[in-house]
Design an enzyme around this catalytic site. Structure first.
Site, mmCIF file in Angstrom:
data_model
loop_
_atom_site.group_PDB
_atom_site.id
_atom_site.type_symbol
_atom_site.label_atom_id
_atom_site.label_comp_id
_atom_site.label_asym_id
_atom_site.label_seq_id
_atom_site.Cartn_x
_atom_site.Cartn_y
_atom_site.Cartn_z
ATOM 1 C CE LYS A 175 -17.761 39.891 -11.711
ATOM 2 N NZ LYS A 175 -18.104 39.311 -10.326
ATOM 3 C CG HIS A 236 -19.139 33.675 -4.883
ATOM 4 N ND1 HIS A 236 -19.349 34.370 -6.030
ATOM 5 C CD2 HIS A 236 -18.120 34.382 -4.079
ATOM 6 C CE1 HIS A 236 -18.341 35.481 -5.969
ATOM 7 N NE2 HIS A 236 -17.667 35.530 -4.857
ATOM 8 C CE1 TYR A 237 -24.986 27.529 -0.659
ATOM 9 C CE2 TYR A 237 -25.702 28.828 1.136
ATOM 10 C CZ TYR A 237 -25.772 27.904 0.472
ATOM 11 O OH TYR A 237 -27.047 27.329 0.565
ATOM 12 C CG LEU A 238 -27.035 32.176 -1.874
ATOM 13 C CD1 LEU A 238 -28.488 32.689 -2.513
ATOM 14 C CD2 LEU A 238 -27.265 30.650 -1.857
ATOM 15 N N PRO A 239 -23.661 31.080 -4.729
ATOM 16 C CG PRO A 239 -23.498 29.206 -6.108
ATOM 17 C CD PRO A 239 -23.903 30.032 -4.633
ATOM 18 C CE1 TYR A 242 -27.051 28.068 -6.090
ATOM 19 C CE2 TYR A 242 -28.127 29.320 -7.839
ATOM 20 C CZ TYR A 242 -27.769 29.286 -6.425
ATOM 21 O OH TYR A 242 -28.061 30.154 -5.466
ATOM 22 C CG HIS A 245 -18.120 28.763 -10.314
ATOM 23 N ND1 HIS A 245 -19.443 28.436 -10.199
ATOM 24 C CD2 HIS A 245 -17.922 29.838 -9.613
ATOM 25 C CE1 HIS A 245 -20.186 29.336 -9.731
ATOM 26 N NE2 HIS A 245 -19.275 30.166 -9.327
#
Ligand code: G7M
Length: 310
Positions: A175, A236-239, A242, A245
């Site tokens: 990004k 992140h949760y959720l990433p 999986y 990172h």
């Protein structure tokens, strides 16, 4: 037009099907198309200004506005439309990403959708998310394995600790345009394969997480003109993928949903929550965690919607 070998060829074959999403705030367009009859997603995003460099800013104001026309004025307020000069190497006007072949999961992810907040208990994790994670390993994270084995993006590695258990690779997130310092966005991908998400972290991982955090800070602050307090280091949760990172951004960068509540958790908070857990074997597998989820996702459609039933 100069382009890296092969990639322009692919983009030229993009046949537009429909707009998945137009984000007017982030000035990004998500398009669904096909390339050789397979689904493709093109993400076109206007780049941010680079305000790190005063010289560049002088130059920007003085010479980068190619054409300008006043639209109106009212008291002390004056507004214009302008045409900016662009340069593919130094001042690109847009960043384009292509996902091809795109899976239904990609299309669901980038399409405009409504969201739900999920409060995931340990039981819900075991019965819904854990089996789903198993289906998201292998091919879905091939890009991660390609990075870890130096097959792709190897020339862009900012830092690597090669230890198979404690090591990781730090490199630019796709990004990031790799020049705008205010928008700096890196990811650290760990070498070990036994941590899919924070759910797999327990107290025994604390020293490892601390050393990863330390090495990230050290690497970023020696490579870029930034200090520790200018970095946002989070997971992140959720990433979406999986394999564990960590996200590293300039704190000034508005990464949209990526830093949103219900998704981003600071790495230091992850570590201190683990430290506060009582017995030696405690970890996030026993926690209740909340996150938001797109209604287009498989996880909502075939998973959590059946539990919430509203
Ligand atoms: O939500 P999650 O934590 O899974 O985010 C994964 C991050 O990895 C996103 O910020 C993506 O932009 C980034 N990313 C995804 N892919 C497929 C790539 C890639 O191929 N290369 C790089 N450098 N970053 C990626």
């Amino acid at each position: 037009m100069k382009e890296k070998e092969g990639s322009l060829g692919l983009f030229q074959q993009f046949k537009f099907v429909r707009v998945l999403h137009h984000d007017t705030r982030a000035k990004s367009l998500y398009l669904l198309g096909t390339i050789q009859s397979q689904d493709a997603i093109a993400i076109i995003e206007k780049t941010a200004f680079n305000v790190q460099d005063d010289l560049l800013m002088n130059n920007l104001v003085a010479s980068s506005i190619e054409d300008i026309r006043m639209l109106d004025k009212n008291d002390v307020y004056h507004w214009y439309m302008a045409v900016m000069k662009e340069d593919l190497e130094k001042l690109p006007g847009a960043k384009v990403s292509l996902i091809w072949p795109a899976t239904q999961t990609h299309i669901d992810k980038y399409g405009k959708q409504r969201h739900r907040m999920i409060t995931e208990t340990p039981e819900m994790y075991r019965s819904v998310l854990a089996p789903y994670i198993e289906t998201m390993k292998g091919d879905r994270i091939q890009w991660v394995y390609n990075i870890l084995s130096h097959k792709v993006e190897a020339d862009r590695i900012v830092y690597e600790n090669t230890d198979p258990v404690n090591g990781f690779i730090l490199l630019p997130n796709l990004k990031w345009d790799r020049t705008t310092m205010d928008a700096l966005y890196l990811i650290a991908i760990v070498h070990r394969r036994d941590v899919a998400s924070i759910r797999d972290l327990s107290k025994k991982h604390i020293p490892w997480l601390k050393s990863v955090q330390r090495e990230i800070v050290q690497a970023v602050t020696t490579t870029y003109p930034l200090t520790e307090t200018q970095l946002r280091i989070y997971v992140h949760y959720l990433p979406s993928y999986y394999h564990f990172h960590i996200h590293v951004t300039n704190v000034e960068h508005d990464a949209g949903d990526s830093t949103g509540i219900g998704k981003a958790i600071m790495l230091t908070d992850v570590i201190s929550r683990l430290e506060e857990m009582s017995d030696e074997h405690s970890g996030f597998a026993k926690s209740t965690l909340s996150f938001f989820l797109g209604e287009n996702s498989e996880l909502w459609k075939n998973g959590y919607s059946k539990i919430y039933k509203d």
